[in-house]
Design an enzyme around this catalytic site. Structure first.
Site, PDB file in Angstrom:
ATOM      1  N   ARG A  31      48.035  51.179  50.148  1.00  0.00           N
ATOM      2  CA  ARG A  31      48.993  50.078  50.913  1.00  0.00           C
ATOM      3  C   ARG A  31      48.258  49.215  51.690  1.00  0.00           C
ATOM      4  O   ARG A  31      46.581  49.172  51.913  1.00  0.00           O
ATOM      5  CB  ARG A  31      49.604  51.289  52.156  1.00  0.00           C
ATOM      6  N   ASP A  32      48.815  47.948  51.452  1.00  0.00           N
ATOM      7  CA  ASP A  32      47.978  46.414  52.239  1.00  0.00           C
ATOM      8  C   ASP A  32      47.269  47.042  53.529  1.00  0.00           C
ATOM      9  O   ASP A  32      48.787  47.232  53.993  1.00  0.00           O
ATOM     10  CB  ASP A  32      49.252  45.946  52.263  1.00  0.00           C
ATOM     11  N   ILE A  33      46.968  46.617  54.571  1.00  0.00           N
ATOM     12  CA  ILE A  33      46.448  47.285  55.761  1.00  0.00           C
ATOM     13  C   ILE A  33      47.642  46.207  56.927  1.00  0.00           C
ATOM     14  O   ILE A  33      47.918  46.469  57.985  1.00  0.00           O
ATOM     15  CB  ILE A  33      45.404  47.371  56.242  1.00  0.00           C
ATOM     16  N   ASN A  89      47.235  35.840  44.134  1.00  0.00           N
ATOM     17  CA  ASN A  89      46.690  34.340  44.839  1.00  0.00           C
ATOM     18  C   ASN A  89      45.365  33.932  44.492  1.00  0.00           C
ATOM     19  O   ASN A  89      44.329  34.946  44.106  1.00  0.00           O
ATOM     20  CB  ASN A  89      46.401  35.145  46.214  1.00  0.00           C
ATOM     21  N   VAL A  98      40.597  37.992  49.292  1.00  0.00           N
ATOM     22  CA  VAL A  98      39.358  39.017  48.652  1.00  0.00           C
ATOM     23  C   VAL A  98      39.328  38.721  47.754  1.00  0.00           C
ATOM     24  O   VAL A  98      40.441  38.471  46.352  1.00  0.00           O
ATOM     25  CB  VAL A  98      40.109  40.262  48.921  1.00  0.00           C
ATOM     26  N   HIS A 102      43.216  41.374  42.536  1.00  0.00           N
ATOM     27  CA  HIS A 102      44.281  42.165  43.085  1.00  0.00           C
ATOM     28  C   HIS A 102      45.580  41.557  42.579  1.00  0.00           C
ATOM     29  O   HIS A 102      45.794  40.575  42.960  1.00  0.00           O
ATOM     30  CB  HIS A 102      43.934  42.026  44.252  1.00  0.00           C
ATOM     31  N   HIS A 104      49.476  41.824  44.504  1.00  0.00           N
ATOM     32  CA  HIS A 104      50.892  42.915  45.460  1.00  0.00           C
ATOM     33  C   HIS A 104      51.672  43.040  44.593  1.00  0.00           C
ATOM     34  O   HIS A 104      52.529  41.891  44.035  1.00  0.00           O
ATOM     35  CB  HIS A 104      50.696  41.395  45.938  1.00  0.00           C
TER      36      HIS A 104
HETATM   37  P1  5GP Z   1      45.019  38.436  49.040  1.00  0.00           P
HETATM   38  O1  5GP Z   1      45.009  36.560  50.483  1.00  0.00           O
HETATM   39  O2  5GP Z   1      43.519  37.941  49.087  1.00  0.00           O
HETATM   40  O3  5GP Z   1      45.627  37.644  47.948  1.00  0.00           O
HETATM   41  O4  5GP Z   1      44.970  39.578  49.197  1.00  0.00           O
HETATM   42  C1  5GP Z   1      44.504  40.397  50.051  1.00  0.00           C
HETATM   43  C2  5GP Z   1      44.657  41.156  51.230  1.00  0.00           C
HETATM   44  O5  5GP Z   1      43.969  41.885  51.866  1.00  0.00           O
HETATM   45  C3  5GP Z   1      45.800  40.521  52.205  1.00  0.00           C
HETATM   46  O6  5GP Z   1      46.873  41.016  52.288  1.00  0.00           O
HETATM   47  C4  5GP Z   1      45.141  41.667  53.412  1.00  0.00           C
HETATM   48  O7  5GP Z   1      45.984  41.999  53.925  1.00  0.00           O
HETATM   49  C5  5GP Z   1      44.589  42.974  52.515  1.00  0.00           C
HETATM   50  N1  5GP Z   1      43.395  43.778  53.530  1.00  0.00           N
HETATM   51  C6  5GP Z   1      42.171  42.683  53.845  1.00  0.00           C
HETATM   52  N2  5GP Z   1      41.668  43.601  54.207  1.00  0.00           N
HETATM   53  C7  5GP Z   1      42.594  45.470  53.762  1.00  0.00           C
HETATM   54  C8  5GP Z   1      41.825  46.555  54.144  1.00  0.00           C
HETATM   55  O8  5GP Z   1      40.615  46.493  54.533  1.00  0.00           O
HETATM   56  N3  5GP Z   1      42.473  47.703  53.706  1.00  0.00           N
HETATM   57  C9  5GP Z   1      43.344  47.214  53.322  1.00  0.00           C
HETATM   58  N4  5GP Z   1      44.154  48.846  52.440  1.00  0.00           N
HETATM   59  N5  5GP Z   1      43.981  46.259  53.012  1.00  0.00           N
HETATM   60  C10 5GP Z   1      43.472  45.048  53.453  1.00  0.00           C
END
Ligand code: 5GP
Ligand code: ZN
Length: 119
Positions: A31-33, A89, A98, A102, A104
């Site tokens: 799950r996303d945080i 993304n 990140v 990944h 979503h």
């Molecule tokens: P991006 O913006 O790179 O596509 O998505 C990165 C996602 O990682 C974001 O939606 C963010 O909320 C999630 N995220 C960042 N740090 C953590 C973490 O420590 N744990 C979890 N479960 N999700 C995280």
């Protein structure tokens, strides 16, 4: 391959707590945080790749595994029939935070149009 300062590699290694939804030998879903939908799950390969584009060029079969896992997550979360969105993304304009591949998986609500309006 792992990257020692990569957040998601640390999650794969069990060094950062996370809420696992689904796991195979090669893929982890958790799950996303900061959930941006009622269901918001991240699906990642267990080996480090910076972006989906890089991974597609180097290992197309792993990309297929990621999307197969996204479908399985949707089924487990009970949104496979109501509908859901799979988003990745790639790079700065998309706001990638990140740099470990990944996707979503978003759902359990109406999601609206897919992106912003043209600038
Ligand atoms: P991006 O913006 O790179 O596509 O998505 C990165 C996602 O990682 C974001 O939606 C963010 O909320 C999630 N995220 C960042 N740090 C953590 C973490 O420590 N744990 C979890 N479960 N999700 C995280
Ligand atoms: Zn990584």
């Amino acid at each position: 391959m792992t990257s020692s300062d990569c957040l998601f590699c640390k999650i794969v290694a069990g060094e950062i707590p996370h809420d696992t939804v689904y796991e195979t030998d090669t893929v982890l879903a958790f799950r996303d945080i900061t959930p941006r939908a009622n269901v918001h799950v991240l699906v990642i390969p267990k080996t480090h790749q910076d972006t989906l584009a890089q991974m597609a060029g180097e290992d197309a079969a792993s990309v297929a595994e990621l999307f197969t896992a996204a479908g399985e997550v949707a089924r487990l979360e009970g949104i496979d029939e109501s509908g859901y969105r799979v988003v990745s993304n790639v790079g700065a304009d998309a706001g990638q935070e990140v740099f470990h591949v990944h996707v979503h998986v978003l759902g359990a609500q109406q999601l609206g149009p897919v992106g912003p309006r043209r600038s």
